[in-house]
Design an enzyme around this catalytic site. Structure first.
Site, PDB file in Angstrom:
ATOM      1  N   ASN A  49       0.845  -1.191   0.000  1.00 33.99           N
ATOM      2  CA  ASN A  49       0.000   0.000   0.000  1.00 33.99           C
ATOM      3  C   ASN A  49       0.880   1.240   0.000  1.00 33.99           C
ATOM      4  O   ASN A  49       1.953   1.247   0.606  1.00 33.99           O
ATOM      5  CB  ASN A  49      -0.911   0.005   1.234  1.00 33.99           C
ATOM      6  CG  ASN A  49      -1.951   1.110   1.188  1.00 33.99           C
ATOM      7  OD1 ASN A  49      -2.448   1.454   0.124  1.00 33.99           O
ATOM      8  ND2 ASN A  49      -2.274   1.673   2.332  1.00 33.99           N
ATOM      9  N   SER A  50       0.424   2.277  -0.671  1.00 35.85           N
ATOM     10  CA  SER A  50       1.200   3.513  -0.739  1.00 35.85           C
ATOM     11  C   SER A  50       0.285   4.699  -0.501  1.00 35.85           C
ATOM     12  O   SER A  50      -0.741   4.857  -1.169  1.00 35.85           O
ATOM     13  CB  SER A  50       1.873   3.637  -2.114  1.00 35.85           C
ATOM     14  OG  SER A  50       2.667   4.801  -2.188  1.00 35.85           O
ATOM     15  N   GLY A  51       0.642   5.527   0.484  1.00 34.28           N
ATOM     16  CA  GLY A  51      -0.137   6.714   0.798  1.00 34.28           C
ATOM     17  C   GLY A  51       0.733   7.945   0.747  1.00 34.28           C
ATOM     18  O   GLY A  51       1.902   7.893   0.363  1.00 34.28           O
ATOM     19  N   LYS A  52       0.159   9.070   1.151  1.00 32.31           N
ATOM     20  CA  LYS A  52       0.883  10.328   1.088  1.00 32.31           C
ATOM     21  C   LYS A  52       2.089  10.335   2.019  1.00 32.31           C
ATOM     22  O   LYS A  52       3.174  10.800   1.644  1.00 32.31           O
ATOM     23  CB  LYS A  52      -0.053  11.480   1.450  1.00 32.31           C
ATOM     24  CG  LYS A  52       0.614  12.845   1.433  1.00 32.31           C
ATOM     25  CD  LYS A  52      -0.345  13.938   1.868  1.00 32.31           C
ATOM     26  CE  LYS A  52       0.370  15.285   1.918  1.00 32.31           C
ATOM     27  NZ  LYS A  52      -0.527  16.370   2.388  1.00 32.31           N
ATOM     28  N   GLU A  53       1.916   9.828   3.251  1.00 31.44           N
ATOM     29  CA  GLU A  53       2.974   9.925   4.251  1.00 31.44           C
ATOM     30  C   GLU A  53       3.805   8.665   4.401  1.00 31.44           C
ATOM     31  O   GLU A  53       4.917   8.717   4.921  1.00 31.44           O
ATOM     32  CB  GLU A  53       2.382  10.305   5.608  1.00 31.44           C
ATOM     33  CG  GLU A  53       1.774  11.694   5.635  1.00 31.44           C
ATOM     34  CD  GLU A  53       1.377  12.133   7.031  1.00 31.44           C
ATOM     35  OE1 GLU A  53       1.288  11.256   7.917  1.00 31.44           O
ATOM     36  OE2 GLU A  53       1.167  13.343   7.241  1.00 31.44           O
ATOM     37  N   LYS A  82       6.912  -0.872   6.791  1.00 30.77           N
ATOM     38  CA  LYS A  82       6.263   0.435   6.664  1.00 30.77           C
ATOM     39  C   LYS A  82       7.319   1.527   6.764  1.00 30.77           C
ATOM     40  O   LYS A  82       8.071   1.581   7.737  1.00 30.77           O
ATOM     41  CB  LYS A  82       5.207   0.624   7.750  1.00 30.77           C
ATOM     42  CG  LYS A  82       4.373   1.889   7.597  1.00 30.77           C
ATOM     43  CD  LYS A  82       3.233   1.913   8.612  1.00 30.77           C
ATOM     44  CE  LYS A  82       2.309   3.085   8.396  1.00 30.77           C
ATOM     45  NZ  LYS A  82       1.168   3.071   9.340  1.00 30.77           N
ATOM     46  N   ASP A 119      -7.970   6.076  13.994  1.00 29.74           N
ATOM     47  CA  ASP A 119      -8.126   6.257  12.541  1.00 29.74           C
ATOM     48  C   ASP A 119      -8.835   5.048  11.948  1.00 29.74           C
ATOM     49  O   ASP A 119      -8.500   4.582  10.858  1.00 29.74           O
ATOM     50  CB  ASP A 119      -6.753   6.450  11.893  1.00 29.74           C
ATOM     51  CG  ASP A 119      -6.856   6.880  10.435  1.00 29.74           C
ATOM     52  OD1 ASP A 119      -7.836   7.554  10.074  1.00 29.74           O
ATOM     53  OD2 ASP A 119      -5.958   6.542   9.638  1.00 29.74           O
ATOM     54  N   ASN A 123      -8.788   0.453   7.198  1.00 27.39           N
ATOM     55  CA  ASN A 123      -7.755   0.000   8.128  1.00 27.39           C
ATOM     56  C   ASN A 123      -8.130  -1.286   8.871  1.00 27.39           C
ATOM     57  O   ASN A 123      -7.594  -1.569   9.938  1.00 27.39           O
ATOM     58  CB  ASN A 123      -7.443   1.105   9.148  1.00 27.39           C
ATOM     59  CG  ASN A 123      -6.719   2.270   8.508  1.00 27.39           C
ATOM     60  OD1 ASN A 123      -6.057   2.107   7.489  1.00 27.39           O
ATOM     61  ND2 ASN A 123      -6.861   3.445   9.080  1.00 27.39           N
ATOM     62  N   ASP A 155      -2.562  -0.012  10.991  1.00 21.59           N
ATOM     63  CA  ASP A 155      -2.361   1.444  11.019  1.00 21.59           C
ATOM     64  C   ASP A 155      -2.719   2.054  12.369  1.00 21.59           C
ATOM     65  O   ASP A 155      -3.666   2.835  12.493  1.00 21.59           O
ATOM     66  CB  ASP A 155      -3.158   2.126   9.903  1.00 21.59           C
ATOM     67  CG  ASP A 155      -2.628   1.791   8.524  1.00 21.59           C
ATOM     68  OD1 ASP A 155      -1.478   1.315   8.434  1.00 21.59           O
ATOM     69  OD2 ASP A 155      -3.347   1.991   7.542  1.00 21.59           O
TER      70      ASP A 155
END
Length: 285
Positions: free
Chosen positions: A79-83, A99, A209, A214, A226
């Protein structure tokens, strides 16, 4: 001396023996360094093919997992997110999740807000590196605490902005997120309901979150991921974050036809009625 022993085959000179050992050590060291260079080159190529850009310090932290023999190779992105980006890695036939927080993309103001109210940490807001290190440490500790009570990935180790943990899936295939798989939604809601109560009352932890994004589904059970925004129940933001969590959960299951109310869920989890003041606080944060 035994007659069968050839005196010429024995080297009784200590200096000569030491010279041989030193030469052999240098030879082995050179071979080892060559393997390290080749491995590092392969590692950098693997990251390059994933179109990820990390600073040198992050690369060293990731590379330490390889030289420390925690993993053998990277094998794609989960998985790839902004942060942050989560890589799949292997050691032998076993898979792991790695991670990695992108230091340049992190919202340090938000991170600091979650960290400063946590009595487990006594951190002065002096550098972004210290903040992100504390952030990863917090996620590591949250996972360790939650793991004693509910299904979460087991955290293995952390290196500043890098977290190595258990891979959730089968034969290298990641377990699907709740949003991407069809389940018996009424039964699954009840499982999550119980887990939220256990997490709050026994682990004294709020996810912070929580949503269908998640929660993974493995063996027909929820697995929670997460936990970076997770806080202990003594944290000043814990109520607001829990309200947000129960709202997210109920909104998802309502769309799936499950009768649920976030106020009732909040009361079930905490044993307390949800006040108007508490709900108004959610909008502040």
């Amino acid at each position: 001396m035994d007659k069968d022993v050839n005196k010429d085959s024995l080297n009784l000179d200590p200096k000569s023996n030491n010279d041989y050992i030193s030469k052999r050590e240098k030879q082995l060291d050179a071979e080892f360094q060559k393997k390290i260079v080749e491995r590092k080159k392969k590692f950098l190529e693997e990251l390059k093919t994933e179109n990820e850009v990390f600073d040198n310090r992050t690369l060293l932290n990731i590379y330490s997992l390889l030289t420390g023999k925690h993993i053998d190779e990277f094998s794609g992105i989960i998985n790839s997110g902004k942060e942050a980006v989560v890589f799949k890695a292997k050691k032998g036939n076993e898979y792991f999740a790695v991670k990695i927080y992108r230091v340049s993309n992190c919202d340090f103001k938000t991170m600091w807000k979650y960290i400063q109210g946590d009595p487990r940490f006594h951190l002065r807001k002096s550098s972004t590196r210290q903040i992100i290190k504390a952030w990863v440490e917090k996620e590591y500790r949250n996972l360790m605490r939650a793991l004693e009570h509910i299904n979460t990935p087991e955290p293995i180790l952390r290196r500043e902005n890098v977290l190595l943990m258990e891979f959730i899936g089968e034969s290298g295939t990641p377990a699907p997120r709740l949003k991407d798989v069809k389940v018996n939604y009424n039964e699954f809601y009840e499982l999550i309901r119980e887990d939220l109560k256990t997490l709050y009352q026994d682990a004294q932890l709020v996810h912070g979150d929580l949503s269908e994004y998640n929660i993974l589904v493995k063996d027909d059970e929820p697995v929670y991921i997460d936990f970076s925004q997770g806080v202990i129940t003594q944290h000043p933001l814990s109520k607001s974050l829990l309200i947000r969590d129960v709202k997210n959960i109920c909104n998802f299951f309502k769309r799936k036809g499950v009768k649920c109310d976030y106020r009732e869920l909040y009361k079930y989890v905490t044993g307390e009625e949800l006040s108007i003041i508490d709900e108004e606080m959610v909008n502040i944060y």
